[in-house]
Design a protein around this motif. Structure first.
Motif, short mmCIF file in Angstrom:
data_model
loop_
_atom_site.label_atom_id
_atom_site.label_comp_id
_atom_site.label_asym_id
_atom_site.label_seq_id
_atom_site.Cartn_x
_atom_site.Cartn_y
_atom_site.Cartn_z
N TRP A 205 0.85 -1.20 0.00
CA TRP A 205 0.00 0.00 0.00
C TRP A 205 0.88 1.24 0.00
O TRP A 205 2.03 1.22 0.43
N ASP A 206 0.32 2.32 -0.50
CA ASP A 206 1.04 3.58 -0.49
C ASP A 206 0.06 4.74 -0.40
O ASP A 206 -1.09 4.64 -0.84
N VAL A 207 0.52 5.83 0.18
CA VAL A 207 -0.27 7.05 0.37
C VAL A 207 0.60 8.24 -0.05
O VAL A 207 1.80 8.26 0.24
N ALA A 208 0.00 9.20 -0.74
CA ALA A 208 0.76 10.37 -1.20
C ALA A 208 -0.07 11.63 -1.00
O ALA A 208 -1.29 11.63 -1.20
N LEU A 209 0.60 12.70 -0.59
CA LEU A 209 0.01 14.04 -0.49
C LEU A 209 0.83 14.98 -1.36
O LEU A 209 2.05 14.84 -1.45
N TYR A 210 0.20 15.94 -2.00
CA TYR A 210 0.94 16.84 -2.88
C TYR A 210 0.27 18.20 -2.97
O TYR A 210 -0.92 18.36 -2.68
N GLN A 211 1.06 19.18 -3.38
CA GLN A 211 0.58 20.53 -3.67
C GLN A 211 1.39 21.09 -4.84
O GLN A 211 2.60 20.97 -4.86
N HIS A 212 0.69 21.67 -5.83
CA HIS A 212 1.34 22.30 -6.96
C HIS A 212 0.79 23.72 -7.11
O HIS A 212 -0.41 23.94 -6.99
N THR A 213 1.66 24.64 -7.43
CA THR A 213 1.26 26.02 -7.69
C THR A 213 1.74 26.40 -9.09
O THR A 213 2.91 26.22 -9.41
N VAL A 214 0.82 26.91 -9.91
CA VAL A 214 1.13 27.26 -11.29
C VAL A 214 0.62 28.66 -11.58
O VAL A 214 -0.48 29.02 -11.15
N SER A 215 1.39 29.44 -12.31
CA SER A 215 0.97 30.79 -12.70
C SER A 215 1.30 31.03 -14.16
O SER A 215 1.98 30.23 -14.80
N ASN A 216 0.83 32.16 -14.66
CA ASN A 216 1.10 32.58 -16.03
C ASN A 216 0.58 31.60 -17.07
O ASN A 216 1.21 31.38 -18.10
N LEU A 217 -0.58 30.98 -16.80
CA LEU A 217 -1.21 30.18 -17.83
C LEU A 217 -1.67 31.08 -18.97
O LEU A 217 -1.83 32.28 -18.80
N ILE A 218 -1.88 30.48 -20.14
CA ILE A 218 -2.22 31.25 -21.33
C ILE A 218 -3.73 31.28 -21.52
O ILE A 218 -4.41 30.26 -21.35
N HIS A 219 -4.27 32.44 -21.85
CA HIS A 219 -5.69 32.55 -22.20
C HIS A 219 -5.84 33.61 -23.29
O HIS A 219 -4.91 34.32 -23.65
N GLY B 45 -3.87 17.71 -3.23
CA GLY B 45 -4.52 16.42 -3.39
C GLY B 45 -3.91 15.34 -2.53
O GLY B 45 -2.86 15.50 -1.92
N ALA B 46 -4.61 14.21 -2.51
CA ALA B 46 -4.17 13.03 -1.78
C ALA B 46 -4.52 11.79 -2.60
O ALA B 46 -5.55 11.76 -3.27
N GLU B 47 -3.66 10.79 -2.52
CA GLU B 47 -3.88 9.54 -3.23
C GLU B 47 -3.54 8.39 -2.30
O GLU B 47 -2.62 8.48 -1.48
N ALA B 48 -4.29 7.29 -2.44
CA ALA B 48 -4.03 6.09 -1.65
C ALA B 48 -4.34 4.87 -2.51
O ALA B 48 -5.28 4.88 -3.32
N GLY B 49 -3.52 3.84 -2.38
CA GLY B 49 -3.72 2.63 -3.15
C GLY B 49 -3.28 1.41 -2.38
O GLY B 49 -2.42 1.49 -1.50
N ALA C 248 -8.25 8.82 -5.39
CA ALA C 248 -7.53 10.10 -5.50
C ALA C 248 -8.51 11.24 -5.28
O ALA C 248 -9.64 11.21 -5.78
N PHE C 249 -8.07 12.22 -4.53
CA PHE C 249 -8.87 13.43 -4.27
C PHE C 249 -8.01 14.64 -4.60
O PHE C 249 -6.84 14.71 -4.23
N GLN C 250 -8.61 15.61 -5.30
CA GLN C 250 -7.88 16.81 -5.67
C GLN C 250 -8.80 18.03 -5.63
O GLN C 250 -9.96 17.94 -6.03
N GLN C 251 -8.25 19.14 -5.18
CA GLN C 251 -9.00 20.40 -5.14
C GLN C 251 -8.10 21.50 -5.69
O GLN C 251 -6.94 21.63 -5.29
N VAL C 252 -8.65 22.29 -6.62
CA VAL C 252 -7.89 23.37 -7.25
C VAL C 252 -8.53 24.70 -6.86
O VAL C 252 -9.75 24.87 -6.95
N ALA C 253 -7.72 25.64 -6.42
CA ALA C 253 -8.19 26.97 -6.04
C ALA C 253 -7.42 28.01 -6.83
O ALA C 253 -6.26 27.80 -7.22
#
Length: 261
Positions: free
Chosen positions: A66-80, A118-122, A138-143
């Protein structure tokens, strides 16, 4: 070039526990973090930055992993796309189409900063000889910080994803398997010209319901490592689409014969 933190590999020891923690400082990169919901989106290699951290733990013992993971990513300057900008009278004529242009919309960097957590478990089980069971969630939330109006990256990434699979191999070279995946509902934001004023670009929300993907396989190997036959069914669940404007994905059943010289 910085890369997303790698998850730890399982130890060769039957009973082991290992945890890792990594941090990447804000830097320029050409691809989005591996777990980022914008990994397949358009980006400008020299125009956006990311920062990320991740921590993972894994335990392995005989018959279970089994494994569990937590993560956070921050991204800016996306194109629109920018708002339509009127053209001067001397530049409004388009010789190729033989028409006058009202304005021009250009690609530009967004001011908003997006953060995905987010968090992942398997778990993988082998309770008896020949039987394998896998399950993951897997659970993820984007703000967004600085976003005005609808937030496409916030709602286009599914918040919950579930997966499960069972396989069984007999001593008579017969193999049975079934797996299922479920993805929660999402809302895709598409930019379109307003029907009232085509010079105004409006973000429109398009809902995509939750969907499930179910696959199954039956195979038999009469000659080990040489000949095998299989009956494979994919997308056996309800007909669905994976984008509001995408094609409908329907059931498929295939009969396969594999011969290895």
């Amino acid at each position: 070039m910085p890369s997303a933190p790698a998850r730890p590999r399982p130890s060769a020891s039957p009973r082991s526990w290992r945890a890792t923690w990594a941090c990447a400082s804000p830097s320029r990169a050409s691809t989005a973090p591996a777990r980022s919901p914008w990994a397949t989106g358009r980006s400008r290699p020299s125009g956006w930055w990311r920062s990320s951290w991740a921590t993972a733990a894994r335990r392995r013992k005989l018959g279970m992993d089994w494994d569990v993971a937590l993560y956070q990513h921050t991204v800016s300057n996306l194109i629109h796309l920018s708002a339509v900008r009127p053209l001067p009278a001397g530049e409004s004529w388009d010789a190729e189409t033989g028409t006058y242009l009202l304005g021009r919309s250009l690609f530009e960097n967004e001011a908003a900063v997006y953060t995905a957590r987010g968090a992942e478990a398997g778990v993988t089980l082998a309770p008896v000889d020949g039987l394998g069971i896998k399950a993951s969630a897997a659970f993820q939330q984007v703000a967004a910080n600085g976003e005005n109006g609808l937030c496409g990256p916030c709602s286009q990434a599914p918040q919950v994803k579930l997966f499960g699979a069972i396989t069984y191999r007999t001593r008579q070279a017969l193999e049975l398997g079934v797996d299922a995946a479920w993805t929660s509902a999402t809302t895709w934001v598409e930019r379109e010209p307003s029907s009232k004023d085509p010079t105004v670009i409006e973000p429109l929300a398009n809902t995509l319901p939750a969907y499930a993907v179910i696959n199954a396989r039956v195979s038999y190997t009469p000659v080990k490592d040489r000949v095998s036959v299989a009956l494979v069914g994919s997308n056996l669940g309800p007909t669905h689409a994976q984008h509001p404007f995408g094609n409908r994905i329907e059931r498929r059943v295939l009969a396969l014969l594999t011969v290895t010289p």
